[in-house]
Design an enzyme around this catalytic site. Structure first.
Site, PDB file in Angstrom:
ATOM      1  N   VAL A   1      40.628  46.936  45.751  1.00 24.08           N
ATOM      2  CA  VAL A   1      41.669  46.431  44.862  1.00 24.08           C
ATOM      3  C   VAL A   1      42.740  47.505  44.640  1.00 24.08           C
ATOM      4  CG1 VAL A   1      42.120  45.573  42.524  1.00 24.08           C
ATOM      5  CG2 VAL A   1      40.016  44.889  43.712  1.00 24.08           C
TER       6      VAL A   1
ATOM      7  N   TYR B   1      21.687  58.681  34.193  1.00 28.37           N
ATOM      8  CA  TYR B   1      22.985  58.295  33.662  1.00 28.37           C
ATOM      9  C   TYR B   1      23.758  59.552  33.286  1.00 28.37           C
ATOM     10  CZ  TYR B   1      26.564  56.482  30.589  1.00 28.37           C
ATOM     11  OH  TYR B   1      27.776  56.198  30.021  1.00 28.37           O
TER      12      TYR B   1
ATOM     13  N   ARG C   1      35.301  47.905  52.824  1.00 28.07           N
ATOM     14  CA  ARG C   1      36.380  46.904  52.808  1.00 28.07           C
ATOM     15  C   ARG C   1      37.616  47.550  52.205  1.00 28.07           C
ATOM     16  NH1 ARG C   1      36.461  46.182  47.246  1.00 28.07           N
ATOM     17  NH2 ARG C   1      34.443  46.546  46.286  1.00 28.07           N
TER      18      ARG C   1
ATOM     19  N   GLY D   1      30.761  45.026  42.048  1.00 30.23           N
ATOM     20  CA  GLY D   1      31.589  44.470  40.983  1.00 30.23           C
ATOM     21  C   GLY D   1      31.057  44.762  39.590  1.00 30.23           C
TER      22      GLY D   1
ATOM     23  N   LYS E   1      22.402  49.696  48.196  1.00 33.59           N
ATOM     24  CA  LYS E   1      22.610  51.016  47.607  1.00 33.59           C
ATOM     25  C   LYS E   1      21.448  51.968  47.884  1.00 33.59           C
ATOM     26  CE  LYS E   1      25.847  50.297  43.820  1.00 33.59           C
ATOM     27  NZ  LYS E   1      26.383  48.954  43.870  1.00 33.59           N
TER      28      LYS E   1
ATOM     29  N   ASN F   1      32.114  51.389  49.774  1.00 34.72           N
ATOM     30  CA  ASN F   1      32.651  50.033  49.864  1.00 34.72           C
ATOM     31  C   ASN F   1      33.281  49.862  51.240  1.00 34.72           C
ATOM     32  OD1 ASN F   1      31.932  49.039  47.266  1.00 34.72           O
ATOM     33  ND2 ASN F   1      33.563  50.274  46.390  1.00 34.72           N
TER      34      ASN F   1
HETATM   35  P1  ADP Z   1      29.221  48.705  41.766  1.00 33.43           P
HETATM   36  O1  ADP Z   1      28.679  48.447  43.122  1.00 33.43           O
HETATM   37  O2  ADP Z   1      28.919  47.628  40.812  1.00 33.43           O
HETATM   38  O3  ADP Z   1      30.657  49.110  41.823  1.00 33.43           O
HETATM   39  P2  ADP Z   1      28.618  51.531  41.285  1.00 33.43           P
HETATM   40  O4  ADP Z   1      27.370  52.210  41.709  1.00 33.43           O
HETATM   41  O5  ADP Z   1      29.824  51.827  42.076  1.00 33.43           O
HETATM   42  O6  ADP Z   1      28.375  49.958  41.243  1.00 33.43           O
HETATM   43  O7  ADP Z   1      28.865  51.865  39.760  1.00 33.43           O
HETATM   44  C1  ADP Z   1      29.846  51.217  39.007  1.00 33.43           C
HETATM   45  C2  ADP Z   1      30.232  52.096  37.830  1.00 33.43           C
HETATM   46  O8  ADP Z   1      29.105  52.341  36.990  1.00 33.43           O
HETATM   47  C3  ADP Z   1      30.736  53.465  38.218  1.00 33.43           C
HETATM   48  O9  ADP Z   1      32.096  53.465  38.540  1.00 33.43           O
HETATM   49  C4  ADP Z   1      30.437  54.269  36.974  1.00 33.43           C
HETATM   50  O10 ADP Z   1      31.414  54.102  35.968  1.00 33.43           O
HETATM   51  C5  ADP Z   1      29.150  53.655  36.484  1.00 33.43           C
HETATM   52  N1  ADP Z   1      28.004  54.426  36.996  1.00 33.43           N
HETATM   53  C6  ADP Z   1      27.329  54.189  38.131  1.00 33.43           C
HETATM   54  N2  ADP Z   1      26.335  55.088  38.298  1.00 33.43           N
HETATM   55  C7  ADP Z   1      26.389  55.924  37.249  1.00 33.43           C
HETATM   56  C8  ADP Z   1      25.619  57.054  36.813  1.00 33.43           C
HETATM   57  N3  ADP Z   1      24.576  57.497  37.526  1.00 33.43           N
HETATM   58  N4  ADP Z   1      25.967  57.654  35.662  1.00 33.43           N
HETATM   59  C9  ADP Z   1      27.007  57.200  34.910  1.00 33.43           C
HETATM   60  N5  ADP Z   1      27.752  56.144  35.257  1.00 33.43           N
HETATM   61  C10 ADP Z   1      27.456  55.505  36.407  1.00 33.43           C
HETATM   62  P1  ADP Z   2      37.076  47.666  43.973  1.00 37.45           P
HETATM   63  O1  ADP Z   2      35.806  48.385  44.342  1.00 37.45           O
HETATM   64  O2  ADP Z   2      37.953  47.315  45.089  1.00 37.45           O
HETATM   65  O3  ADP Z   2      37.734  48.265  42.815  1.00 37.45           O
HETATM   66  P2  ADP Z   2      35.872  45.599  42.440  1.00 37.45           P
HETATM   67  O4  ADP Z   2      34.552  46.246  42.173  1.00 37.45           O
HETATM   68  O5  ADP Z   2      36.806  45.370  41.335  1.00 37.45           O
HETATM   69  O6  ADP Z   2      36.591  46.268  43.616  1.00 37.45           O
HETATM   70  O7  ADP Z   2      35.590  44.229  43.183  1.00 37.45           O
HETATM   71  C1  ADP Z   2      36.635  43.506  43.770  1.00 37.45           C
HETATM   72  C2  ADP Z   2      36.246  42.086  43.770  1.00 37.45           C
HETATM   73  O8  ADP Z   2      35.097  41.874  44.530  1.00 37.45           O
HETATM   74  C3  ADP Z   2      35.918  41.529  42.400  1.00 37.45           C
HETATM   75  O9  ADP Z   2      36.347  40.192  42.395  1.00 37.45           O
HETATM   76  C4  ADP Z   2      34.416  41.622  42.323  1.00 37.45           C
HETATM   77  O10 ADP Z   2      33.897  40.687  41.418  1.00 37.45           O
HETATM   78  C5  ADP Z   2      34.061  41.332  43.751  1.00 37.45           C
HETATM   79  N1  ADP Z   2      32.848  41.991  44.230  1.00 37.45           N
HETATM   80  C6  ADP Z   2      32.683  43.303  44.454  1.00 37.45           C
HETATM   81  N2  ADP Z   2      31.469  43.552  44.974  1.00 37.45           N
HETATM   82  C7  ADP Z   2      30.855  42.367  45.091  1.00 37.45           C
HETATM   83  C8  ADP Z   2      29.575  41.944  45.580  1.00 37.45           C
HETATM   84  N3  ADP Z   2      28.678  42.800  46.051  1.00 37.45           N
HETATM   85  N4  ADP Z   2      29.292  40.627  45.558  1.00 37.45           N
HETATM   86  C9  ADP Z   2      30.177  39.761  45.077  1.00 37.45           C
HETATM   87  N5  ADP Z   2      31.400  40.086  44.627  1.00 37.45           N
HETATM   88  C10 ADP Z   2      31.732  41.361  44.620  1.00 37.45           C
HETATM   89 MG    MG Z   3      31.410  50.732  42.858  1.00 35.13          MG
END
Ligand code: ADP
Ligand code: ADP
Ligand code: MG
Length: 459
Positions: A296, A202, A293, A164, A117, A291
């Protein structure tokens, strides 16, 4: 060129989804399955199934050597990684290519860049994509305090390697910084083998909006519009929709343009998603991550555009150019997806594996069910709890909500607990119908649901 035989390096509904797409394109499939998934739907509908190891993911779905040996031994020319597991593992993508296999996804280099990231934020910034105020890598806790002061509370600790929803911790007060730092870095180390963290402002009143992109090997990059995925619990998506409703045209266009610019800038190939957080009060959007890939929630985009995203991934991987241009992309109506998990929402969403004794998914116009489950299927305890995705297509958002409510009411599952009762409650909320939601909204509904169930133990 067309692909001949694809190894499915995944399980569950996405393995079934990819096999069906291959079948429609006349491509043979080999399902790589764990011992727990020998009798799975993917194993049954694929042309061949090969057991790659014991139930535990680390002994099967995450074994690069076993997957490569299976692909080569069964004469596959390509590998589809689905989502999760090795789908965003640059070593796996590179190893496929080194062994003469086509990885159905972007280059290993793009996966590496977007998989971190911090690197992704830097590249996004270079391209002019707005990024939320944040920090570089925080290696020492001592620097966190000063940076948090500068950004302003509340802040989030995020794992650079995160995904995730894991490795994210919110911090409201300075006294909580150290505890959150330690918890987030331990979680990141355990989940991703990398404890690198950074801080981000945040945004309290926020929506999660993401743009689906498709890019071919010839350099054509298009987008398929956006999805709203604001309904989340513990940073994990529960319900998604397309298009994103009630969005200022300037925000919509800004996200589309910057998503395409980012994909173009890094020479992206395949399907990908650029995620943004929208600051509702300020009318601004910020890059979250890309992402690399299939996601979901890809079906909601398919429902409104008519584009088969997995088929496009397979065509692009075979070197074929996109068969349509940006101006050919039209959207119609509104689509909603609900994630049906084998969980007991009343027991704080505890996993609920076991035998499905009754399985009657809804049917009808505008209803799609992506699932690997059926009657007598035993949901194994080893993996993600997703057992089905219920997707509806309506003429507009209100129509889609009505159809989803009806489809959820018809969906009968016995033997295990599922999130269906909770989803029905979500769909019945006037605030949801009115679009008065943000990324925090669902947590409150979940708390109410758990409290109500505790009051009526026999309900
Ligand atoms: P992941 O790789 O786990 O999906 P993301 O960076 O996409 O992580 O963040 C997952 C979720 O966390 C976002 O969909 C959002 O709801 C929340 N989030 C992430 N960054 C922020 C932020 N700066 N402020 C508020 N919510 C956030
Ligand atoms: P999407 O971004 O497609 O909505 P999710 O965040 O729900 O996907 O993740 C889809 C699947 O991949 C879940 O089973 C989640 O636990 C897994 N996943 C997502 N990112 C990672 C990661 N960086 N490492 C391991 N598993 C991940
Ligand atoms: Mg995300």
């Amino acid at each position: 060129m067309a692909l001949k035989r694809v190894l499915i390096a995944n399980r569950g509904e996405i393995a079934v989804r990819v096999i069906r797409a291959c079948q429609a394109l006349g491509i043979e499939t080999v399902a790589a399955v764990s011992a727990a998934d020998r009798d799975s739907m993917a194993a049954r509908i694929a042309d061949r199934a090969v057991c790659i190891g014991p139930a535990r993911s680390s002994d099967s779905y995450l074994r690069i050597d076993a997957l490569l040996a299976t692909a080569l031994g069964t004469g596959c020319d390509a590998v589809h990684p689905g989502y999760g597991f090795l789908s965003e593992n640059a070593h796996f993508a590179a190893a496929c290519v080194e062994n003469g296999l086509i990885f159905v996804g972007p280059s290993a280099e793009n996966i590496r860049q977007m998989g971190n990231k911090l690197v992704a934020r830097e590249i996004a910034h270079e391209v002019g994509v707005p990024i939320a105020p944040g920090s570089p890598h925080i290696s020492e806790f001592s620097t966190a305090r000063a940076i948090a002061e500068e950004i302003g509370m509340p802040v989030l600790f995020k794992a650079a390697a995160g995904g995730g929803g894991r490795g994210i911790r919110i911090v409201h007060r300075h006294e909580e910084l150290r505890g959150a730092f330690e918890a987030a870095s331990a979680e990141a180390k355990a989940a991703f083998g990398d404890d690198a963290l950074f801080l981000e402002r945040y945004i309290g009143n926020a929506r999660h909006v993401e743009v689906q992109v498709l890019a071919d090997a010839q350099g054509n990059v298009i987008h398929l519009g956006e999805r709203d995925c604001s309904l989340q619990r513990r940073y994990q998506k529960i319900l998604e929709e397309a298009p994103a409703f009630d969005l200022a045209q300037s925000l919509r266009e800004g996200m589309r343009e910057t998503a395409v610019a980012l994909a173009r800038h890094i020479g992206y190939r395949s399907a990908g998603t650029v995620e943004f957080i929208v600051d509702v009060d300020r009318g601004e959007f910020f890059f979250l991550e890309m992402n690399t890939r299939v996601q979901v929630e890809h079906p909601v985009t398919e429902m409104i555009t008519g584009v088969d995203i997995v088929a496009e991934q397979l065509r692009i991987a075979a070197g074929q150019p996109l068969s349509f241009t940006q101006s050919d992309v039209r959207t119609e109506g509104h689509s909603i997806e609900c994630r049906i998990n084998a969980e007991a929402p009343a027991r704080n969403f505890a996993p609920s594996p076991g035998r499905i004794t009754e399985w009657a998914p809804p049917q009808g116009a505008g209803i799609r069910v992506d699932s690997h489950a059926q009657r007598d299927y035993v949901v194994p305890p080893f993996y993600d709890s997703l057992i089905a995705k219920l997707i509806v297509h309506g003429t507009d958002r209100a129509d889609a909500i009505a159809r989803m409510a009806e489809a959820l009411a018809q969906f009968e599952v016995g033997g295990i607990d599922t999130t269906i009762p909770f989803l029905r409650q979500v769909l019945a909320q006037p605030d949801f119908a009115a679009g008065r939601i943000n990324t925090n909204w669902l947590a409150g509904i979940a708390e109410d649901f758990i409290a109500e169930q505790a009051e009526e133990p026999h309900a």
